[in-house]
Design a protein around this motif. Structure first.
Motif, short mmCIF file in Angstrom:
data_model
loop_
_atom_site.label_atom_id
_atom_site.label_comp_id
_atom_site.label_asym_id
_atom_site.label_seq_id
_atom_site.Cartn_x
_atom_site.Cartn_y
_atom_site.Cartn_z
N ALA A 99 -113.00 38.75 -17.82
CA ALA A 99 -113.29 38.09 -16.54
C ALA A 99 -112.18 38.37 -15.53
N ALA A 100 -110.94 38.28 -15.95
CA ALA A 100 -109.82 38.51 -15.03
C ALA A 100 -109.77 39.97 -14.60
N ARG A 101 -110.04 40.87 -15.52
CA ARG A 101 -110.03 42.30 -15.18
C ARG A 101 -111.11 42.60 -14.15
N ALA A 102 -112.31 42.06 -14.37
CA ALA A 102 -113.42 42.30 -13.45
C ALA A 102 -113.10 41.72 -12.06
N GLN A 103 -112.52 40.55 -12.04
CA GLN A 103 -112.22 39.92 -10.76
C GLN A 103 -111.11 40.65 -10.01
N ARG A 104 -110.11 41.13 -10.74
CA ARG A 104 -109.04 41.90 -10.08
C ARG A 104 -109.60 43.17 -9.47
N TRP A 127 -111.84 35.82 -21.28
CA TRP A 127 -111.05 35.63 -20.05
C TRP A 127 -110.35 36.91 -19.62
N TRP A 159 -102.31 36.47 -12.60
CA TRP A 159 -103.72 36.93 -12.62
C TRP A 159 -104.17 37.47 -13.97
N ARG A 219 -112.76 43.52 -8.46
CA ARG A 219 -113.71 43.16 -7.40
C ARG A 219 -113.00 42.72 -6.13
N LEU A 220 -111.91 41.98 -6.32
CA LEU A 220 -111.23 41.34 -5.19
C LEU A 220 -109.72 41.39 -5.41
N PRO A 270 -106.08 40.34 -5.61
CA PRO A 270 -105.49 39.00 -5.68
C PRO A 270 -104.85 38.62 -4.35
#
Ligand SMILES: Cc1cc2nc3c(=O)[nH]c(=O)nc-3n(C[C@H](O)[C@H](O)[C@H](O)COP(=O)(O)O)c2cc1C
Length: 196
Positions: free
Chosen positions: A184-189, A181, A106, A191-192, A194
């Motif tokens: 983006a990966a930090r924000a997604q981790r 990236w 991730w 938010r949701l 893994p």
């Protein structure tokens, strides 16, 4: 938050040249405000792979393996500085990476290749790309490739000559790509969670 970037380098040779590129990248990322750290496989000194980190009961892994695992888990992004041995990857770096699997997941990874010749280690970079993807990293499309590594840096480690100039020119886009990236990966981790 400052991006925590681990910069991996894996030559064990006495006269190794790629360390100059690895050190340059540490300085260049730091100058952009990131928090880079060089992970020199030779200095870490893991043995040839026996047990992966995850195969140890919690708290029983050898000290060097445990320390590196914690750094990988805490990192925001990875850079793999790779030379090319016989059209393939360098065994020291491959051995280090194979000690881990979920610890890499991730996060984005970037590849910086080099070689003594003009092809700049791009065959090793091509080999690393699917390997890093298999290990759960998002491999960014920007790469750095430094030919003529022996002459690409001066005695103080500053880029010089055609190869050094090309590196200096290419670095900002490479770093911008990785930073995008990473964010983006930090924000997604955040938010949701893994999925695994
Ligand atoms: C075992 C070995 C295999 C090599 N194979 C290649 C190769 O396939 N392609 C290439 O461009 N250079 C090759 N080289 C030259 C390397 O690019 C050069 O020695 C480089 O400095 C190696 O990285 P290092 O100094 O960080 O160990 C090879 C060197 C060694 C020692």
């Amino acid at each position: 938050m400052s991006d925590r970037i681990l910069i991996f380098y894996g030559s064990y040779r006495s006269d190794r040249q790629g360390i100059k590129l690895a050190n340059y990248l540490v300085d260049a990322f730091a100058a952009r405000g990131a928090s880079p750290e060089l992970i020199d496989a030779k200095a870490v000194g893991l043995p040839m792979l026996d047990r992966m980190y995850r195969e140890y009961e919690p708290g029983t892994a050898p000290e060097a393996l445990e320390a590196l695992a914690q750094k990988i888990i805490a990192a925001d992004a990875f850079v793999f500085v790779t030379g090319e041995y016989n059209w393939g990857v360098q065994p020291g770096l491959k051995n280090l990476t194979d000690h881990f699997l979920p610890e890499w997941f991730w996060r984005p990874a970037a590849i910086a290749s080099y070689s003594a010749g003009r092809l700049a280690g791009v065959r090793a970079a091509s080999a690393w790309h699917p390997t890093l993807a298999e290990m759960g990293m998002v491999v960014i499309s920007s790469t750095l490739s430094v030919g003529g590594i022996g002459g690409a840096f001066d005695a103080q480690g500053a880029p010089q000559g055609d190869s050094g100039t090309a590196l200096t020119r290419a670095f900002p886009r490479f770093a911008d790509d990785l930073a995008w990236w990473t964010e983006a990966a930090r924000a997604q981790r955040a938010r949701l969670k893994p999925p695994y």
